[in-house]
Design a protein around this motif. Structure first.
Motif, PDB file in Angstrom:
ATOM      1  N   ARG A  32      24.830  58.061  89.950  1.00 17.01           N
ATOM      2  CA  ARG A  32      24.087  58.711  88.864  1.00 17.01           C
ATOM      3  C   ARG A  32      24.961  59.632  88.028  1.00 17.01           C
ATOM      4  NH1 ARG A  32      19.201  61.787  91.097  1.00 17.01           N
ATOM      5  NH2 ARG A  32      18.631  59.646  91.630  1.00 17.01           N
ATOM      6  N   ASN A  33      25.663  60.565  88.655  1.00 13.04           N
ATOM      7  CA  ASN A  33      26.423  61.550  87.901  1.00 13.04           C
ATOM      8  C   ASN A  33      27.573  60.931  87.116  1.00 13.04           C
ATOM      9  OD1 ASN A  33      24.795  63.590  88.868  1.00 13.04           O
ATOM     10  ND2 ASN A  33      26.113  64.023  90.627  1.00 13.04           N
ATOM     11  N   ALA A  34      28.321  60.015  87.747  1.00 12.19           N
ATOM     12  CA  ALA A  34      29.463  59.402  87.072  1.00 12.19           C
ATOM     13  C   ALA A  34      29.019  58.565  85.891  1.00 12.19           C
ATOM     14  CB  ALA A  34      30.251  58.539  88.067  1.00 12.19           C
ATOM     15  N   ASP A  35      27.977  57.755  86.076  1.00  9.93           N
ATOM     16  CA  ASP A  35      27.507  56.897  84.994  1.00  9.93           C
ATOM     17  C   ASP A  35      26.927  57.716  83.851  1.00  9.93           C
ATOM     18  OD1 ASP A  35      28.295  54.603  86.217  1.00  9.93           O
ATOM     19  OD2 ASP A  35      26.353  54.134  87.094  1.00  9.93           O
ATOM     20  N   ALA A  36      26.190  58.751  84.167  1.00 10.70           N
ATOM     21  CA  ALA A  36      25.595  59.586  83.133  1.00 10.70           C
ATOM     22  C   ALA A  36      26.674  60.249  82.286  1.00 10.70           C
ATOM     23  CB  ALA A  36      24.693  60.634  83.763  1.00 10.70           C
ATOM     24  N   GLN A  37      27.719  60.753  82.936  1.00 15.52           N
ATOM     25  CA  GLN A  37      28.801  61.404  82.215  1.00 15.52           C
ATOM     26  C   GLN A  37      29.502  60.426  81.288  1.00 15.52           C
ATOM     27  OE1 GLN A  37      29.427  64.632  82.292  1.00 15.52           O
ATOM     28  NE2 GLN A  37      31.026  64.419  80.763  1.00 15.52           N
ATOM     29  N   ALA A  38      29.661  59.171  81.725  1.00 19.78           N
ATOM     30  CA  ALA A  38      30.351  58.169  80.921  1.00 19.78           C
ATOM     31  C   ALA A  38      29.512  57.718  79.730  1.00 19.78           C
ATOM     32  CB  ALA A  38      30.699  56.964  81.793  1.00 19.78           C
ATOM     33  N   LEU A  39      28.197  57.602  79.928  1.00 26.52           N
ATOM     34  CA  LEU A  39      27.331  57.063  78.883  1.00 26.52           C
ATOM     35  C   LEU A  39      26.947  58.087  77.822  1.00 26.52           C
ATOM     36  CD1 LEU A  39      24.904  54.801  80.933  1.00 26.52           C
ATOM     37  CD2 LEU A  39      26.554  54.053  79.223  1.00 26.52           C
ATOM     38  N   LEU A  40      26.584  59.288  78.247  1.00 26.75           N
ATOM     39  CA  LEU A  40      26.081  60.286  77.308  1.00 26.75           C
ATOM     40  C   LEU A  40      27.245  61.032  76.678  1.00 26.75           C
ATOM     41  CD1 LEU A  40      23.017  61.687  79.273  1.00 26.75           C
ATOM     42  CD2 LEU A  40      23.123  59.812  77.616  1.00 26.75           C
TER      43      LEU A  40
END
Length: 201
Positions: free
Chosen positions: A46-54
């Protein structure tokens, strides 16, 4: 007294957004659980993907001063780029024509006097700014819609009032939907615009 930077007219909004260019987005495998309405992130990513996308500047359109300040507070922990806003929905056309470094556009549907006018404006905006992730916000919506059924006018729609969890989920889903729409547009002819006013309720 409202923050003058938050309620900046369009020329100042353009400058504010141009000062922070969007960073390249990292594509990662996204794992969702449940239905398309729920879209829950797998906890381990969750945290890694969110940081990359947003990532990238945000523009909020048509929100009242108090709503704008609340939006700014919600966006702060997400760590996106510059935040700018204007309460005038009439400036949507200007944003469509402007060369603005804008990654996300939040549109308050309640700010329009007529839903048909809103749909028409959004259809035109999407024709010229497909690179911008568009999220509609309205208190008249029955529930959040994180699917791509309304892709001719937006990438996701959220029921107001917003909270942080809801906003983050909406932005993530909208980013994914926008990427899919642009990828599809490269391979197929665009679908002819239709009236989406009834679908907005």
């Amino acid at each position: 007294m409202p923050n003058s930077d938050i309620l900046a007219p369009l020329p100042r909004v353009r400058r504010a957004l141009s000062e922070s260019s969007p960073q390249p987005r990292v594509r990662r495998t996204q794992k969702y659980l449940g239905t398309s309405e729920e879209r829950l992130w797998d906890t381990s990513e969750r945290n890694a993907d969110a940081q990359a996308l947003l990532n990238g500047p945000v523009m909020a359109l048509g929100f009242a001063p108090a709503e704008t300040r609340q939006l700014q507070r919600l966006f702060k922990p997400l760590g996106l780029g510059a935040f700018a806003a204007t309460p005038r929905v009439s400036e949507l056309g200007g944003l469509a024509c402007a060369s603005v470094a804008m990654s996300y556009l939040l549109v308050n549907l309640d700010g329009f006097s007529d839903v048909d006018d809103a749909v028409g404006e959004l259809l035109q905006f999407r024709q010229t700014r497909r690179d911008v992730v568009v999220v509609l916000v309205s208190s008249d919506l029955m529930r959040d819609d994180l699917g791509n059924d309304r892709k001719p006018i937006c990438d996701a729609s959220l029921r107001a009032p917003l909270n942080l969890t809801q906003l983050k989920a909406g932005l993530l889903a909208a980013t994914r939907n926008n990427s899919e729409m642009r990828a599809l547009a490269k391979r197929t002819d665009p679908v002819a615009p239709r009236s989406f006013a009834r679908a907005m309720r």
